[in-house]
Design an enzyme around this catalytic site. Structure first.
Site, PDB file in Angstrom:
ATOM      1  CG  ASP A 283      -2.582  -8.523   1.026  1.00 44.30           C
ATOM      2  OD1 ASP A 283      -1.569  -8.964   2.344  1.00 44.30           O
ATOM      3  OD2 ASP A 283      -3.935  -7.455   0.693  1.00 44.30           O
TER       4      ASP A 283
ATOM      5  CG  ASP B 259      -4.755  -9.727   3.546  1.00 44.58           C
ATOM      6  OD1 ASP B 259      -3.870 -10.522   2.239  1.00 44.58           O
ATOM      7  OD2 ASP B 259      -4.604  -8.912   3.411  1.00 44.58           O
TER       8      ASP B 259
ATOM      9  CG  HIS C  69      -6.435  -5.524   1.682  1.00 45.80           C
ATOM     10  ND1 HIS C  69      -5.536  -6.247   2.709  1.00 45.80           N
ATOM     11  CD2 HIS C  69      -7.324  -4.780   2.036  1.00 45.80           C
ATOM     12  CE1 HIS C  69      -6.493  -6.171   3.445  1.00 45.80           C
ATOM     13  NE2 HIS C  69      -7.525  -5.157   3.834  1.00 45.80           N
TER      14      HIS C  69
ATOM     15  CG  HIS D 203      -1.833  -1.078   1.230  1.00 51.76           C
ATOM     16  ND1 HIS D 203      -3.272  -1.111   0.008  1.00 51.76           N
ATOM     17  CD2 HIS D 203      -2.671  -1.673   2.217  1.00 51.76           C
ATOM     18  CE1 HIS D 203      -3.624  -2.291   0.546  1.00 51.76           C
ATOM     19  NE2 HIS D 203      -3.141  -2.863   1.434  1.00 51.76           N
TER      20      HIS D 203
HETATM   21  C1  X5A Z   1      -1.255  -5.008   4.018  1.00 53.71           C
HETATM   22  C2  X5A Z   1      -2.545  -5.098   4.266  1.00 53.71           C
HETATM   23  C3  X5A Z   1      -4.426  -3.602   5.683  1.00 53.71           C
HETATM   24  C4  X5A Z   1      -4.633  -2.805   5.388  1.00 53.71           C
HETATM   25  C5  X5A Z   1      -6.072  -2.719   6.084  1.00 53.71           C
HETATM   26  C6  X5A Z   1      -6.557  -1.343   6.537  1.00 53.71           C
HETATM   27  N1  X5A Z   1      -3.364  -3.461   5.041  1.00 53.71           N
HETATM   28  N2  X5A Z   1      -7.981  -1.248   7.243  1.00 53.71           N
HETATM   29  O1  X5A Z   1      -3.721  -5.872   4.302  1.00 53.71           O
HETATM   30 ZN    ZN Z   2      -3.958  -6.820   2.896  1.00 55.36          ZN
END
Ligand code: X5A
Ligand code: ZN
Length: 648
Positions: free
Chosen positions: A188, A281, A190, A149
């Site tokens: 991931d 995740d 996200h 991110h």
């Molecule tokens: C690296 C990762 C997730 C961030 C979520 C914030 N970040 N709500 O999995």
């Molecule tokens: Zn993530």
């Protein structure tokens, strides 16, 4: 010497040289007061312990971390960002660290953060260099903080430096390594927004990300992760996003995307090396991801990539927040790298209809750049689909599922029976009290921001609502409230304390624990189980209490009915550690949580300040009251205003 040693080791070591990097120093990055947080040091410890006890690390070359040099980090990040991360852990930042972190999106910082960030980036460089040189066939860097991110000038989403992007630029810039084309696979759950931006116009890097998107409502909650984002200029076509429309995606969905998008494109692109942003995740059991990829699924995804770049693959850990899930997933991946177990078989479940739709739009969008995507996906395939998920999508950024992990696991065949998520991914210590209290209903009466239902649901489902700085872990039992009811009680509502992490400057709502006839408070009552009430209490009173026994059990319930209120010792530093009994409603007790009488004295004397709520917070209260249908907007505004101004 060297040759002798290698020979004597080769009996236990794999034929394939696989690197594994772990370094305890990356555990020194944690929340300032050790408040619970999903991205915590135990993540990498759990993975490392699992790989050791499974005998995996013994078959690998074990490497330790190295700090990245600034010049490599600067190939991705701006100077001011690098300076900030370098200095953030120094003494002179002690008083400013929390304030800086609170201005960033989903970031905490402590005195160990700088070193960990440099080590995480340096470690991915280190393993990537060795794989590029051929000293290793492949490698896994067990790093944190995660990276994908992190953008040019911004830390966000638990990420400080973009580890994978930095290592990618390193490989491309060291010309003698002969690495000219890199495929980054970001699995991931996200979107890898930082990595996407780094290589937006760069045709040497094919960035592929599959992630929950939900039309821009899932973190990071914008359109960057949409399938229309394909890169620009010379980089057009070299950015591929596969945005899920819903949670619950599993092995079948991911494999369909591999078979119909990623693998054909990888063939045509023919990378010199593959870097995987290996967050776990999307794994079954993850509290944030709400997907259900099994260890077997991860093994298959990785196995299919091993046919490219002569197996030169580097995995770098990103997210993944269920310790058992990430450990088992990482183990499955390591077995693939070591090439010691044959991974075959098929999943029984079908992809969602939405998955086929997404595959089709992605292929359509990119077929001008990748001829292998030009053909229509056969209708016969598309007709093989799972029913559409039943749960409607709220404003939710998290969709953690109502079903039990074990139940989800039933949906797929697991050919490698050893690679399963342990039962204890529901947290080992806490067991019997949960089932006991899950059969008892109570009314949880709310008077603050929890009156707004979408907000309250995050204490049940986990995740975070827009504008909320804090992440909720959710309750273990994610069933929504069985009933909602509004009622008025003869208690005083007021606002106190200076500021909060969630809402910034301004007071938050408290209820006077004693009733008084001239006061009234509007309350929203949620019918939840006593088990869920315990998880809410825990989240409202952040502490290191581990929930191995309940905060509020049946004995406490009897006691509170008799005495009117009870203080919870285990969370006595929390602001809402006093459970107050408000009577019965249809034979079910009504409970709320607020401060205790000694706090009231402190508010009265000014030792603890009374404080009007921030605009955001007040708006949330008004939203709740209006949606609850008790008051008009005007009435709600003046009700809050009165509560905020009338002296105690
Ligand atoms: C690296 C990762 C997730 C961030 C979520 C914030 N970040 N709500 O999995
Ligand atoms: Zn993530």
């Amino acid at each position: 010497m060297e040759a002798v040693e290698t020979a004597s080791r080769s009996t236990s070591r794999s034929l394939r040289r696989v690197g594994i990097l772990y370094d305890e120093r990356m555990c020194r990055h944690h929340t300032p007061d050790d408040e619970p947080h999903p991205e915590n040091p135990n993540r990498i410890r759990a993975i490392w312990n699992k790989l050791q006890s499974a005998g995996i690390s013994q078959r690998c070359e074990v490497l330790s971390a190295k700090e990245a040099e600034d010049k490599y980090i600067l190939s991705v990040h701006g100077k001011s960002h690098v300076d900030l991360i370098r200095n953030i852990s120094s003494q002179q930042y002690n008083s400013r660290r929390n304030r800086i972190a609170s201005k960033l999106n989903s970031i905490y910082l402590n005195e160990g953060s700088s070193e960990a960030a440099y080590l995480a980036a340096g470690s991915v460089i280190e393993v990537a260099k060795r794989v590029a040189k051929g000293e290793l066939d492949s490698a896994f860097a067990i790093v944190r903080p995660p990276g994908h991110h992190a953008e040019h000038d911004e830390a966000m989403g638990f990420c400080l430096f973009n580890n994978v992007a930095i290592a990618t630029n390193f490989l491309l810039n060291e010309k003698e390594l002969g690495i000219n084309k890199i495929l980054i696979v970001d699995w991931d759950v996200h979107h890898g927004n930082g990595t996407q931006k780094t290589f937006w116009k760069d045709p040497r890097v094919l960035f592929f990300s599959v992630h929950r998107h939900e039309f821009g409502s899932f973190y990071p909650s914008n359109d960057d992760g949409d399938y229309t984002m394909i890169g620009e200029g010379p980089g057009a076509g070299y950015n591929i996003n596969v945005p899920w429309e819903n949670g619950r995606c599993g092995d079948a969905d991911y494999l369909a995307v591999w078979d119909h998008i990623l693998i054909p494109v990888a063939k045509q692109f023919n990378p010199d090396m593959i870097l995987i942003s290996a967050g776990f995740d999307a794994a079954v059991g993850d509290p944030l991801g709400g997907c259900c990829v099994t260890p077997y699924g991860y093994a298959m995804l990785l196995r299919k990539l091993m046919d490219f770049a002569r197996g030169k693959i580097v995995l770098a850990l990103e997210g993944g927040y269920n310790l058992a899930s990430i450990s088992n997933s990482a183990l499955a991946c390591m077995e693939v790298l070591l090439d010691e177990k044959i991974v075959t078989g098929s999943t029984e479940a079908y992809p969602f209809e939405s998955t086929w739709r997404v595959i089709q739009v992605v292929r359509q969008e990119l077929k001008a750049f990748w001829s292998v995507l030009a053909d229509e996906v056969p209708t016969k395939l598309i007709s093989q689909k799972a029913p559409i998920p039943v749960k409607k999508i709220l404003i939710s950024s998290c969709d953690s599922e109502a079903e039990d992990v074990e139940e989800l696991l039933q949906e797929v065949i697991r050919p490698l029976s050893t690679l399963r998520v342990d039962e204890d991914c529901r947290e080992s210590a806490s067991v019997s009290w949960r089932s006991d209290l899950s059969n008892i209903d109570i009314w949880y009466a709310t008077f603050g921001s929890n009156m707004w239902k979408p907000r309250f649901l995050f204490y049940i489902e986990g995740g975070q609502v827009d504008g909320m700085q804090k992440l909720c872990s959710g309750s273990m039992d994610k069933r929504p409230p069985k009933e909602i009811l509004w009622k008025i009680f003869p208690h005083r509502l007021f606002f106190g304390r200076e500021s909060t992490r969630t809402w910034g400057l301004g007071g938050v709502a408290f209820l006077h624990p004693e009733s008084k006839n001239e006061d009234i408070v509007h309350m929203c009552l949620y019918r939840i189980t006593l088990e869920q009430f315990n998880d809410v209490l825990h989240q409202e009173n952040i502490s290191s209490y581990d929930m191995s026994s309940p905060l509020f059990d049946l004995t406490s319930l009897d006691c509170v009915k008799e005495k009117g209120s009870i203080n919870l010792e285990a969370v006595k530093k929390g602001w809402y550690h006093n459970v107050v009994y408000l009577g019965m409603e249809r034979d079910i007790p009504i409970l709320t949580m607020t401060c205790d009488l000694s706090d009231i004295e402190n508010f009265k004397s000014g030792k603890v300040p009374l404080h009007a709520p921030s605009e955001d917070y007040a708006n949330t209260l008004v939203k709740g009251l209006v949606e609850g249908g008790q008051l008009s907007e005007e009435e709600a505004v003046s009700y809050i205003k009165e509560a905020a101004t009338k002296p105690l």
